[in-house]
Design a protein around this motif. Structure first.
Motif, short mmCIF file in Angstrom:
data_model
loop_
_atom_site.label_atom_id
_atom_site.label_comp_id
_atom_site.label_asym_id
_atom_site.label_seq_id
_atom_site.Cartn_x
_atom_site.Cartn_y
_atom_site.Cartn_z
N TRP A 111 31.26 64.95 -124.14
CA TRP A 111 31.98 63.69 -123.96
C TRP A 111 30.82 62.72 -124.60
O TRP A 111 30.34 62.03 -124.14
N LEU A 112 30.70 62.86 -125.98
CA LEU A 112 29.76 62.16 -126.86
C LEU A 112 30.15 60.41 -126.83
O LEU A 112 31.24 60.13 -126.80
N PRO A 113 29.13 59.73 -126.56
CA PRO A 113 27.69 60.11 -126.94
C PRO A 113 27.02 60.19 -125.46
O PRO A 113 25.80 60.58 -125.46
N LEU A 168 21.28 54.13 -126.21
CA LEU A 168 22.81 54.49 -126.55
C LEU A 168 23.50 53.27 -127.30
O LEU A 168 24.19 53.81 -128.07
N ILE A 169 23.11 52.20 -126.88
CA ILE A 169 24.04 50.99 -127.68
C ILE A 169 23.43 51.05 -129.06
O ILE A 169 24.59 50.92 -129.91
N LEU A 170 22.21 51.49 -129.66
CA LEU A 170 21.97 51.28 -131.01
C LEU A 170 22.28 52.55 -131.72
O LEU A 170 22.14 52.99 -132.69
N GLY A 171 23.09 53.63 -130.86
CA GLY A 171 23.66 54.93 -131.49
C GLY A 171 22.99 55.93 -131.81
O GLY A 171 23.39 56.90 -132.46
N ARG A 172 21.94 56.27 -130.87
CA ARG A 172 20.98 57.42 -131.03
C ARG A 172 21.76 58.51 -130.69
O ARG A 172 21.70 59.84 -131.22
N TYR A 173 22.71 58.53 -129.75
CA TYR A 173 23.35 59.77 -129.25
C TYR A 173 24.42 59.87 -130.05
O TYR A 173 25.23 60.97 -129.53
N ASN A 197 18.92 65.28 -126.94
CA ASN A 197 18.69 65.54 -125.44
C ASN A 197 19.97 65.75 -124.88
O ASN A 197 20.02 65.42 -123.70
N TYR A 198 21.18 66.24 -125.27
CA TYR A 198 22.52 66.37 -125.00
C TYR A 198 23.07 64.97 -124.34
O TYR A 198 23.86 65.20 -123.34
N GLY A 199 22.64 63.93 -125.09
CA GLY A 199 23.25 62.88 -124.81
C GLY A 199 22.75 61.83 -123.64
O GLY A 199 21.83 62.44 -123.26
#
Length: 253
Positions: free
Chosen positions: A30-32, A246-251, A40-42
């Motif tokens: 269920w990315l991200p 999360l918001i910045l798109g790392r995942y 880190n698996y999301g």
């Protein structure tokens, strides 16, 4: 000889007392929020891992289809399952952790001249709706799906629904807004993504939780420990840092 034997035995016993406990958690893609291919698996997985680490527990995530992840936890084959929206249907079999996140579930559709708003599910009469098997939307939506089965398509993943949406095989599909845009950006070209829009208002706003099976005797203790670790993450600001990532798109990378 006996003296050294008992000394070694005592050392091994003492080290076992200090060894970290490792638990297994069933989950799926269920990315991200959750993904084998994400750092880190999301986002949710890292939150869970760090919360448990604060109470000296290691985590092993076991990836499988959503329906199986739920069933494996329900019968106690794993210590918990991640990550599920709070719903009364889970309460018979699971204890709920404190909320890990609060999410907006929205309908996605292809852009149209028609208003991108809706007031009741009856507004979708005659439209083809794509749902994902085992997902918690709302009781009302699943009841609507049961009553209008000829216009409902149920598949295994959100990705399948977005492919069918862009191919014109369904008209709308609901999912969590960040997850939905992440799927689109990962799977499709920019010109295809630009064809898609969200509808307002959200279908629902749900809190997501780690579920601990009631069939396991140690679930209440694990639940207590996890909530303790999650509370520390919240108070020390680390949870907010993870949300920013999360918001910045790392995942999503």
């Amino acid at each position: 000889m006996n003296k050294w034997y008992w000394l070694l035995a005592c050392l091994l016993f003492t080290s076992s007392l200090w060894a970290k406990q490792t638990i297994k958690i069933s989950t799926s893609e269920w990315l991200p929020y959750i993904s084998k291919d994400s750092p880190n698996y999301g986002y949710i997985s890292q939150t869970i891992e760090e919360a448990f680490a604060l109470v000296d527990i290691d985590v092993e995530f076991v990836f499988m289809p959503w329906a199986r992840a739920y069933q494996e936890a329900k019968v106690g084959h794993v210590s918990a399952t991640s990550y599920w929206y709070k719903d009364h249907k889970h309460a018979e079999y699971f204890y709920f952790s404190e909320p890990l996140s609060s999410d907006k579930v929205v309908f996605f559709r292809l852009k149209s001249e028609k208003p991108s708003t809706w007031q009741s599910l009856s507004d979708f009469d005659g439209l083809a709706i794509g749902l994902t098997r085992s997902f918690t939307y709302t009781k009302e939506l699943w009841q609507y799906a049961e009553n209008n089965s000829d216009s409902i398509s149920i598949v295994t993943t959100d990705e399948q629904n977005f492919k069918m949406l862009l191919l014109g095989r369904i008209d709308i599909t609901p999912t969590q807004e960040i997850v939905g845009w992440s799927h689109l950006q990962r799977l499709f070209a920019k010109e295809q993504i630009n064809r898609v829009e969200m509808m307002q208002p959200p279908l629902t706003i749900k809190t997501g939780h780690l579920l601990f099976p009631k069939v396991n005797k140690n679930s209440k203790e694990l639940l207590k420990q996890f909530n303790e670790g999650l509370s520390i993450l919240t108070k020390n600001g680390r949870l907010e840092e993870l949300k920013e990532q999360l918001i910045l798109g790392r995942y999503s990378k």
